[in-house]
Design a protein around this motif. Sequence first.
Motif, PDB file in Angstrom:
ATOM      1  N   LEU A   1       0.825  -1.212   0.000  1.00  0.00           N
ATOM      2  CA  LEU A   1       0.000   0.000   0.000  1.00  0.00           C
ATOM      3  C   LEU A   1       0.857   1.259   0.000  1.00  0.00           C
ATOM      4  CD1 LEU A   1      -2.845  -1.069   2.443  1.00  0.00           C
ATOM      5  CD2 LEU A   1      -3.006  -0.768  -0.038  1.00  0.00           C
ATOM      6  N   GLN A   2       1.981   1.240   0.710  1.00  0.00           N
ATOM      7  CA  GLN A   2       2.888   2.391   0.691  1.00  0.00           C
ATOM      8  C   GLN A   2       3.431   2.619  -0.716  1.00  0.00           C
ATOM      9  OE1 GLN A   2       5.624   1.153   3.777  1.00  0.00           O
ATOM     10  NE2 GLN A   2       4.765   2.614   5.240  1.00  0.00           N
ATOM     11  N   GLU A   3       3.781   1.542  -1.406  1.00  0.00           N
ATOM     12  CA  GLU A   3       4.282   1.661  -2.774  1.00  0.00           C
ATOM     13  C   GLU A   3       3.192   2.203  -3.694  1.00  0.00           C
ATOM     14  OE1 GLU A   3       6.712   1.604  -6.075  1.00  0.00           O
ATOM     15  OE2 GLU A   3       7.225   1.479  -3.964  1.00  0.00           O
ATOM     16  N   GLN A   4       1.960   1.720  -3.514  1.00  0.00           N
ATOM     17  CA  GLN A   4       0.852   2.222  -4.317  1.00  0.00           C
ATOM     18  C   GLN A   4       0.609   3.703  -4.036  1.00  0.00           C
ATOM     19  OE1 GLN A   4      -0.812   0.493  -6.794  1.00  0.00           O
ATOM     20  NE2 GLN A   4       0.889  -0.878  -6.385  1.00  0.00           N
ATOM     21  N   ALA A   5       0.690   4.112  -2.786  1.00  0.00           N
ATOM     22  CA  ALA A   5       0.510   5.523  -2.428  1.00  0.00           C
ATOM     23  C   ALA A   5       1.612   6.372  -3.058  1.00  0.00           C
ATOM     24  CB  ALA A   5       0.503   5.694  -0.910  1.00  0.00           C
ATOM     25  N   ARG A   6       2.841   5.865  -3.042  1.00  0.00           N
ATOM     26  CA  ARG A   6       3.957   6.595  -3.668  1.00  0.00           C
ATOM     27  C   ARG A   6       3.700   6.783  -5.164  1.00  0.00           C
ATOM     28  NH1 ARG A   6       7.868   5.664  -6.739  1.00  0.00           N
ATOM     29  NH2 ARG A   6       7.603   3.414  -6.764  1.00  0.00           N
ATOM     30  N   LYS A   7       3.228   5.735  -5.831  1.00  0.00           N
ATOM     31  CA  LYS A   7       2.933   5.827  -7.267  1.00  0.00           C
ATOM     32  C   LYS A   7       1.818   6.834  -7.541  1.00  0.00           C
ATOM     33  CE  LYS A   7       4.388   1.181  -8.622  1.00  0.00           C
ATOM     34  NZ  LYS A   7       3.952  -0.135  -9.124  1.00  0.00           N
TER      35      LYS A   7
END
Length: 189
Positions: free
Chosen positions: A78-84
């Motif tokens: 989810l953190q990676e998705q938020a960063r994207k």
Amino acid sequence: MDKTVSVPGQPNKSTTVTLVESSSAPGGLELVSSYQTTRVGDPMDLVSLAAQVQKGNEFIKANACNKLTVIADQIRYLQEQARKVLEEARRDADLHHAACNIVKKPGNMYYLYQRESGQKYFSIISPQEWGPSCPHQFVGAYKLHHDMSWSSAEQVEKRDAEIAIMDKLLSQQTSLPSHTEPNFKGLCE
């Protein structure tokens, strides 16, 4: 009645075992045969009871650790998705703020150029259409979508395919059954 016992093979560990209060005839009635309950092993064998409690504690700890590991992986995802999402929002904002002398319409491809002064601007003329007389450095081609987001030329086909799938799902929405239980039909066949 609590008893503390050290577990064999682990002299530094001790486990507290809670035993059921025993009465051979509670309320004056013998509920179980004492012969049947003691012939396999002594129910008062504290070492085996302590080992069983210790094993239960280890399994509970292992299960909790496994579940927490799954949650940690989901958090990282989810953190990676938020960063994207934040990167795409920043890119979309930058593209929307690029100079442009035409009204941008969703569904069209626009070509980003950069002047020697550093100013970036959109044009409807591609570098191929300019040919060798292209006046400024070409930065990239972007398609404006109906949600006002942008896709680079390399991502347009993928994004269009995703949108087509979503449109198909939305158009078939009225034919979807209303099930409350999971439906795995089609996944196993």
